[in-house]
Design an enzyme around this catalytic site. Structure first.
Site: not given
Length: 304
Positions: A17, A107, A109, A127, A155, A206
């Site tokens: 990423e 977390r 990202n 989740d 994102n 993304d």
């Protein structure tokens, strides 16, 4: 316009990423989220080769250069510093985040810095529950504030060349939003949907980057491609990638570097996509900026 990316020589990641071009070091920096690694590479022609890998935390969502040295990380559920010699130090744990994957925690990202040097970092729940993510802003005085809540998978982040528009993707909402942006204060206002992927059969947005002409390049998770859009949302180009889960992209000059992931893929899918997890590159004919560094303090940070 249709282009095809080719795999780079750098070793593959489990969950690659967040590639950025660190202009001060002339290096390509990216992360392997689930391995908790910050990866560094050198661009050689159309290729990227490994330079170093550093442990940044249990998970590392993204890295940005720090003007005072090293890198600032969105690591775990907070912000850490990675020094030049590869030592990671937690600077702040966000009090309304955290918890383990089994406890339904969150977390960091994805994130980026604006031209002034403010640090923006977004979170997601392990989740991926709706509304479990938050976008935070680390200001130049070392304080962390909530910039936007109610996100799902916060994102890709980017800014228009004139700094008047900020872009943010939420993969859970299958959207890329545009905001009016005030560089003096860091304020985001007038949120509107620029790109809607809710009915797109190829995937969801993304990570993203913005080129020097002001156009957005967004990776499509599940779509095996990166797309270029105008600031008005018109599709201009598609880059095909031989990996289903494209995660983000960044420019080194006119070379677009694309990260990919094998996270969550079956053994059969991994076997069918042997280059998945690698970086890919393609010459685009347009250039993009390097990553803006964080220009605030690197001592203890505080959340307000």
């Amino acid at each position: 316009m249709r282009l095809r990316a080719t795999p780079a020589s750098a070793s593959p990641a489990e969950h690659g990423e967040g590639p950025i071009w660190d202009a001060a070091r002339s290096e390509l920096v990216w992360v392997d989220i689930t391995a908790g690694q910050v990866r560094r590479g050198r661009v050689e022609g159309d290729d990227v080769v490994d330079v170093a890998a550093h442990r940044g935390g249990d998970t590392v969502g993204f890295a940005v250069p720090a003007a005072a040295g090293g890198w600032l990380l969105g690591a775990g559920a907070g912000v850490s510093r990675l020094t030049e010699d590869g030592e990671a130090h937690v600077l702040v744990e966000l009090t309304d985040e955290g918890g383990s994957e089994s406890e339904g925690g969150t977390r960091m990202n994805d994130g980026a810095c604006d031209r002034a040097g403010r640090f923006f970092g977004g979170t997601m729940a392990f989740d991926e529950r709706t509304g479990g993510g938050t976008l935070y802003r680390l200001d130049l005085d070392g304080t962390v504030r909530t910039a936007l809540d109610g996100l799902t998978v916060s994102n890709g982040i980017g800014w228009s060349p004139d700094d008047r528009t900020m872009y943010l993707s939420d993969s859970g909402a299958a959207s890329v939003w545009a905001f009016d942006y005030d560089l003096d204060s860091g304020a985001m206002t007038d949120r509107r949907v620029l790109l809607d992927f809710s009915e797109d059969p190829d995937g969801v947005a993304d990570g993203l980057t913005v080129d020097d002409e002001g156009c957005l390049w967004t990776a499509l998770w599940g779509g095996a491609q990166v797309r270029r859009y105008s600031p008005a949302g018109e599709l201009l180009a598609v880059v095909d990638v031989d990996a289903q889960n494209t995660t983000s992209c960044a420019f080194s000059g006119d070379l677009l570097v694309i990260s990919t992931s094998v996270h969550g893929m079956s053994d059969e899918a991994r076997a069918a996509q042997p280059d998945a997890g690698k970086l890919f590159t393609v010459r685009t004919g347009v250039t993009g900026p390097g990553a803006h560094p964080y220009r605030g303090p690197l001592g203890a940070l505080s959340q307000v």
